[in-house]
Design a protein around this motif. Structure first.
Motif, mmCIF file in Angstrom:
data_model
loop_
_atom_site.group_PDB
_atom_site.id
_atom_site.type_symbol
_atom_site.label_atom_id
_atom_site.label_comp_id
_atom_site.label_asym_id
_atom_site.label_seq_id
_atom_site.Cartn_x
_atom_site.Cartn_y
_atom_site.Cartn_z
ATOM 1 N N ASN A 36 -10.964 3.018 14.752
ATOM 2 C CA ASN A 36 -9.928 3.454 13.817
ATOM 3 C C ASN A 36 -8.641 2.669 14.028
ATOM 4 O O ASN A 36 -7.983 2.274 13.074
ATOM 5 N N ILE A 37 -8.284 2.429 15.268
ATOM 6 C CA ILE A 37 -7.074 1.654 15.574
ATOM 7 C C ILE A 37 -7.225 0.219 15.087
ATOM 8 O O ILE A 37 -6.325 -0.338 14.453
ATOM 9 N N VAL A 38 -8.378 -0.367 15.333
ATOM 10 C CA VAL A 38 -8.636 -1.747 14.906
ATOM 11 C C VAL A 38 -8.660 -1.843 13.384
ATOM 12 O O VAL A 38 -8.053 -2.749 12.800
ATOM 13 N N LEU A 39 -9.335 -0.906 12.734
ATOM 14 C CA LEU A 39 -9.434 -0.930 11.270
ATOM 15 C C LEU A 39 -8.064 -0.777 10.610
ATOM 16 O O LEU A 39 -7.789 -1.405 9.590
ATOM 17 N N LYS A 40 -7.205 0.042 11.187
ATOM 18 C CA LYS A 40 -5.863 0.221 10.628
ATOM 19 C C LYS A 40 -5.108 -1.105 10.613
ATOM 20 O O LYS A 40 -4.468 -1.465 9.628
ATOM 21 N N ARG A 41 -5.211 -1.865 11.695
ATOM 22 C CA ARG A 41 -4.535 -3.162 11.774
ATOM 23 C C ARG A 41 -5.162 -4.183 10.821
ATOM 24 O O ARG A 41 -4.470 -4.974 10.198
ATOM 25 N N ILE A 42 -6.484 -4.150 10.716
ATOM 26 C CA ILE A 42 -7.173 -5.084 9.826
ATOM 27 C C ILE A 42 -6.764 -4.838 8.371
ATOM 28 O O ILE A 42 -6.482 -5.773 7.633
ATOM 29 N N PHE A 43 -6.699 -3.574 7.964
ATOM 30 C CA PHE A 43 -6.335 -3.272 6.581
ATOM 31 C C PHE A 43 -4.887 -3.629 6.272
ATOM 32 O O PHE A 43 -4.562 -3.970 5.139
ATOM 33 N N LYS A 44 -4.009 -3.568 7.263
ATOM 34 C CA LYS A 44 -2.632 -4.012 7.037
ATOM 35 C C LYS A 44 -2.600 -5.508 6.751
ATOM 36 O O LYS A 44 -1.804 -5.970 5.936
ATOM 37 N N LEU A 45 -3.462 -6.271 7.402
ATOM 38 C CA LEU A 45 -3.527 -7.710 7.160
ATOM 39 C C LEU A 45 -4.153 -8.021 5.798
ATOM 40 O O LEU A 45 -3.829 -9.028 5.172
ATOM 41 N N MET A 46 -5.048 -7.172 5.355
ATOM 42 C CA MET A 46 -5.750 -7.410 4.096
ATOM 43 C C MET A 46 -4.922 -7.018 2.874
ATOM 44 O O MET A 46 -5.306 -7.298 1.748
ATOM 45 N N ASN A 47 -3.803 -6.357 3.072
ATOM 46 C CA ASN A 47 -2.981 -5.889 1.960
ATOM 47 C C ASN A 47 -1.586 -6.506 2.047
ATOM 48 O O ASN A 47 -0.615 -5.811 2.299
ATOM 49 N N PRO A 48 -1.476 -7.811 1.811
ATOM 50 C CA PRO A 48 -0.161 -8.446 1.903
ATOM 51 C C PRO A 48 0.741 -8.037 0.743
ATOM 52 O O PRO A 48 0.270 -7.648 -0.327
ATOM 53 N N THR A 49 2.036 -8.120 0.963
ATOM 54 C CA THR A 49 3.003 -7.835 -0.085
ATOM 55 C C THR A 49 3.014 -8.979 -1.082
ATOM 56 O O THR A 49 3.087 -10.138 -0.698
ATOM 57 N N GLN A 50 2.923 -8.642 -2.340
ATOM 58 C CA GLN A 50 2.906 -9.660 -3.387
ATOM 59 C C GLN A 50 4.219 -9.603 -4.157
ATOM 60 O O GLN A 50 4.630 -8.547 -4.619
ATOM 61 N N GLU A 51 4.874 -10.744 -4.270
ATOM 62 C CA GLU A 51 6.101 -10.839 -5.037
ATOM 63 C C GLU A 51 5.774 -11.363 -6.421
ATOM 64 O O GLU A 51 5.191 -12.436 -6.562
#
Length: 77
Positions: free
Chosen positions: A53-68
């Motif tokens: 769960n800890i690893v997946l949380k970090r992975i999903f943050k990387l997969m959802n970059p902020t788009q301008e």
């Protein structure tokens, strides 16, 4: 050509009296030029392993970059 596809999808939806169209999450700026509005999407994922769960949380943050991007408003009132 892509813009014409968006117009064709909107035309089809109007003719068939659809209440909404889901254009998905790519090319948001051009989709806003035909009146599409962004909507937040959520994912809930829980693994049975606490450490995963800890690893997946970090992975999903990387997969959802902020788009301008600049939202367009073709139907100004």
């Amino acid at each position: 050509m892509y813009l014409n596809m968006l117009y064709d999808m909107a035309d089809f939806a109007i003719k068939n009296e659809f209440t909404s169209i889901v254009y998905a999450r790519t090319a948001m700026e051009i989709k806003s030029s035909v009146g599409a509005k962004p909507q937040k999407m959520f994912v809930y994922l829980k693994h049975t392993n606490l450490y995963m769960n800890i690893v997946l949380k970090r992975i999903f943050k990387l997969m959802n970059p902020t788009q301008e991007w600049e939202e367009r408003h073709p139907f100004k009132g």
